[in-house]
Scaffold this motif. Sequence first.
Motif, PDB file in Angstrom:
ATOM      1  N   LEU A 258     -19.513  24.092  13.919  1.00  0.00           N
ATOM      2  CA  LEU A 258     -19.953  22.756  14.308  1.00  0.00           C
ATOM      3  C   LEU A 258     -20.334  21.910  13.101  1.00  0.00           C
ATOM      4  N   GLU A 259     -20.945  22.530  12.103  1.00  0.00           N
ATOM      5  CA  GLU A 259     -21.296  21.785  10.899  1.00  0.00           C
ATOM      6  C   GLU A 259     -20.056  21.338  10.134  1.00  0.00           C
ATOM      7  N   LYS A 260     -19.044  22.192  10.056  1.00  0.00           N
ATOM      8  CA  LYS A 260     -17.801  21.800   9.394  1.00  0.00           C
ATOM      9  C   LYS A 260     -17.116  20.663  10.138  1.00  0.00           C
ATOM     10  N   ALA A 261     -17.094  20.753  11.463  1.00  0.00           N
ATOM     11  CA  ALA A 261     -16.483  19.679  12.258  1.00  0.00           C
ATOM     12  C   ALA A 261     -17.263  18.372  12.096  1.00  0.00           C
ATOM     13  N   TYR A 262     -18.577  18.452  12.038  1.00  0.00           N
ATOM     14  CA  TYR A 262     -19.403  17.251  11.861  1.00  0.00           C
ATOM     15  C   TYR A 262     -19.144  16.612  10.498  1.00  0.00           C
ATOM     16  N   MET A 263     -19.021  17.427   9.438  1.00  0.00           N
ATOM     17  CA  MET A 263     -18.756  16.879   8.107  1.00  0.00           C
ATOM     18  C   MET A 263     -17.381  16.238   8.027  1.00  0.00           C
ATOM     19  N   GLU A 264     -16.386  16.828   8.686  1.00  0.00           N
ATOM     20  CA  GLU A 264     -15.046  16.241   8.682  1.00  0.00           C
ATOM     21  C   GLU A 264     -14.988  14.959   9.510  1.00  0.00           C
ATOM     22  N   LYS A 265     -15.753  14.935  10.585  1.00  0.00           N
ATOM     23  CA  LYS A 265     -15.726  13.777  11.479  1.00  0.00           C
ATOM     24  C   LYS A 265     -16.373  12.556  10.832  1.00  0.00           C
ATOM     25  N   TYR A 266     -17.498  12.713  10.197  1.00  0.00           N
ATOM     26  CA  TYR A 266     -18.240  11.589   9.628  1.00  0.00           C
ATOM     27  C   TYR A 266     -18.131  11.506   8.109  1.00  0.00           C
TER      28      TYR A 266
ATOM     29  N   VAL B 114     -19.384  13.333   5.689  1.00  0.00           N
ATOM     30  CA  VAL B 114     -20.706  13.463   5.074  1.00  0.00           C
ATOM     31  C   VAL B 114     -20.872  14.897   4.580  1.00  0.00           C
ATOM     32  N   ARG B 115     -21.950  15.094   3.864  1.00  0.00           N
ATOM     33  CA  ARG B 115     -22.243  16.425   3.324  1.00  0.00           C
ATOM     34  C   ARG B 115     -23.585  16.880   3.869  1.00  0.00           C
ATOM     35  N   ILE B 116     -23.631  18.050   4.484  1.00  0.00           N
ATOM     36  CA  ILE B 116     -24.864  18.622   5.013  1.00  0.00           C
ATOM     37  C   ILE B 116     -25.509  19.487   3.936  1.00  0.00           C
ATOM     38  N   PHE B 117     -26.833  19.443   3.885  1.00  0.00           N
ATOM     39  CA  PHE B 117     -27.542  20.258   2.909  1.00  0.00           C
ATOM     40  C   PHE B 117     -27.205  21.737   3.132  1.00  0.00           C
ATOM     41  N   PRO B 118     -26.803  22.463   2.094  1.00  0.00           N
ATOM     42  CA  PRO B 118     -26.343  23.849   2.275  1.00  0.00           C
ATOM     43  C   PRO B 118     -27.474  24.790   2.655  1.00  0.00           C
ATOM     44  N   HIS B 119     -27.099  25.886   3.299  1.00  0.00           N
ATOM     45  CA  HIS B 119     -28.046  26.968   3.596  1.00  0.00           C
ATOM     46  C   HIS B 119     -28.031  27.935   2.408  1.00  0.00           C
ATOM     47  N   ILE B 120     -28.984  27.764   1.503  1.00  0.00           N
ATOM     48  CA  ILE B 120     -28.964  28.460   0.214  1.00  0.00           C
ATOM     49  C   ILE B 120     -28.981  29.971   0.397  1.00  0.00           C
ATOM     50  N   MET B 121     -29.762  30.458   1.338  1.00  0.00           N
ATOM     51  CA  MET B 121     -29.844  31.896   1.608  1.00  0.00           C
ATOM     52  C   MET B 121     -29.280  32.244   2.980  1.00  0.00           C
ATOM     53  N   GLY B 122     -28.456  31.385   3.529  1.00  0.00           N
ATOM     54  CA  GLY B 122     -27.885  31.648   4.848  1.00  0.00           C
ATOM     55  C   GLY B 122     -28.864  31.326   5.962  1.00  0.00           C
ATOM     56  N   THR B 123     -28.653  31.957   7.108  1.00  0.00           N
ATOM     57  CA  THR B 123     -29.498  31.740   8.284  1.00  0.00           C
ATOM     58  C   THR B 123     -29.894  33.083   8.879  1.00  0.00           C
ATOM     59  N   ASP B 124     -30.892  33.050   9.773  1.00  0.00           N
ATOM     60  CA  ASP B 124     -31.307  34.276  10.441  1.00  0.00           C
ATOM     61  C   ASP B 124     -30.625  34.391  11.796  1.00  0.00           C
ATOM     62  N   GLU B 125     -31.029  35.372  12.578  1.00  0.00           N
ATOM     63  CA  GLU B 125     -30.375  35.626  13.865  1.00  0.00           C
ATOM     64  C   GLU B 125     -30.676  34.554  14.902  1.00  0.00           C
ATOM     65  N   LEU B 126     -31.679  33.724  14.677  1.00  0.00           N
ATOM     66  CA  LEU B 126     -32.024  32.645  15.606  1.00  0.00           C
ATOM     67  C   LEU B 126     -31.567  31.283  15.099  1.00  0.00           C
ATOM     68  N   CYS B 127     -30.629  31.280  14.166  1.00  0.00           N
ATOM     69  CA  CYS B 127     -30.028  30.045  13.636  1.00  0.00           C
ATOM     70  C   CYS B 127     -31.046  29.179  12.900  1.00  0.00           C
ATOM     71  N   ARG B 128     -31.939  29.800  12.149  1.00  0.00           N
ATOM     72  CA  ARG B 128     -32.896  29.072  11.334  1.00  0.00           C
ATOM     73  C   ARG B 128     -32.562  29.282   9.864  1.00  0.00           C
ATOM     74  N   ASP B 129     -32.803  28.243   9.060  1.00  0.00           N
ATOM     75  CA  ASP B 129     -32.499  28.334   7.643  1.00  0.00           C
ATOM     76  C   ASP B 129     -33.369  29.408   6.988  1.00  0.00           C
ATOM     77  N   TYR B 130     -32.724  30.345   6.300  1.00  0.00           N
ATOM     78  CA  TYR B 130     -33.440  31.497   5.757  1.00  0.00           C
ATOM     79  C   TYR B 130     -34.174  31.166   4.464  1.00  0.00           C
ATOM     80  N   PHE B 131     -33.650  30.237   3.688  1.00  0.00           N
ATOM     81  CA  PHE B 131     -34.290  29.889   2.420  1.00  0.00           C
ATOM     82  C   PHE B 131     -35.675  29.303   2.645  1.00  0.00           C
ATOM     83  N   ILE B 132     -35.803  28.374   3.576  1.00  0.00           N
ATOM     84  CA  ILE B 132     -37.096  27.746   3.809  1.00  0.00           C
ATOM     85  C   ILE B 132     -38.082  28.738   4.420  1.00  0.00           C
TER      86      ILE B 132
END
Length: 359
Positions: free
Chosen positions: A108-116, A118-136
Motif C-alpha cells: 500500500l505504501e508503494k502504491a501510495y508513493m506511485e499514485k501521488y 511522494v516519498r514516505i519516511f522509511p522504516h529504518i528498522m522495519g516494523t513489528d508484528e502489529l505494523c508499528r515502526d520498530y525504530f521509534i
Amino acid sequence: MAQNYDIPAPKKRMWSLQLNPEKFEKATDEEKRQADVMAESTTFFRDGMKRLKRNPLAVFAFWILIILIVVMIVAPIVVPYSYSEVITVEGVRDKSAASMAPFQYSKLEKAYMEKYNVRIFPHIMGTDELCRDYFIRVVYGMRVSFLVGVFASLMVLVIGTIYGAISGYCGGKVDLVMMRIVDIIYSLPDLLIIILLSVVFKETLDFSKVPVVGKLGTNMVSMLIVFGLLYWVGMARLVRGQILTIKENEYVLAAKSMGASGGRIIRKHILPNCLSVIIICTAQEIPTAIFTESYLSFIGLGVALPMPSLGSLANTARSGMQSYPWKLVFPAVAIILICLAFNLLGDALRDAFDPKLKG
C-alpha cells in the motif's frame, strides 16, 4: 675600610664527602626564567577531567552516550511515527506492513508513493508484528532505560551518601545500629519485593493519571520504589568506610575545635574528599539499573503496554527469531551499547578521580 668577602670555595679533599664546586656551572638567564615559572594552579575536579580526557576508552564511551542521547531527543521529532501508532495509508490500516525488514515499504505504501509521486519516511528498522515502526519503538525503549538508570542513580547518590555519611561520622552505637539495618536490607530479595509491590499497587492504587509514571505502569513504579529502598546500601557502605578514615585527619579536628557543626564538617570537609568514590559508584549504578529493568521487562515485569522497553522488545522478538532476527538484534545492541558505555565511563572515572591511582 671595606673588607673583601669574595672568598673562593675550598677545594675538594680526597676521600671527603664534600661536593666538587669545579664541576658545577652557573645557570643561564633562560634557565633562571624557566625556574621562575610556577606550575598552573588546578583543582581536584579539573585535574581528574584532564586525566579522563587522556583516556581513549572514556572518550569513546562519552561519544557513544552523546550519540544515543541525541538520537533519543531528535528521533521522535523527526520520525513521523509514534511508538503505539499502527501504520495506515489514506486512513486504512496497512496489514501488509507487518514484520517488514529495515528500509522496506509495504504494498500500500508503494502504491501510495506511485499514485501521488511522494516519498514516505522509511522504516529504518522495519516494523513489528502489529505494523508499528520498530525504530521509534527502540528509541522509546532506550528512553525508558535511561530514565530508569538516571533515576536509580540519583536515588542511590542521595540516600546512600547521606546515610553513609551520618553512620561513619557519628560512629559508636549509631554506626552499629545503622550498619545492621544495611545488613538486613542486603538480605531482602529485590525481585520478590517488586512482584509483591506490583500486585499490591494494581489492587489499591491507580497511577494512570500521573503524567510520566502513568504510561510506565505499576510494575515500573514498584521497580523505582525498590531502587530507592534497596540499591543505595552499596553506596552507603563505601561512603561510611571513607569517612571512618577521613574524620581522623587534622583538618577535621581543627574544624571541630573552631566550633563547626557536624553537618557543616560533613558537607564542607569530609564529603569533598569522598568525591571520587561517590562519582564512581554513581556512574556504575546506571548500567546496573538499566540491566535490571531490561531483564524484568524481558520476563514481563516491566513497563505497561503499549509503552516499549528494550527488554520487552527482546522478549517479543524471541518468538520470531529465526524468521525476523533483526527484531532481536536492534534492542540487544542498544542494551549492550548503553551498558558498555556506562561501564567504560565508570572505570575511566575511577582511574581519573581515585587519588590512590594518581600517576
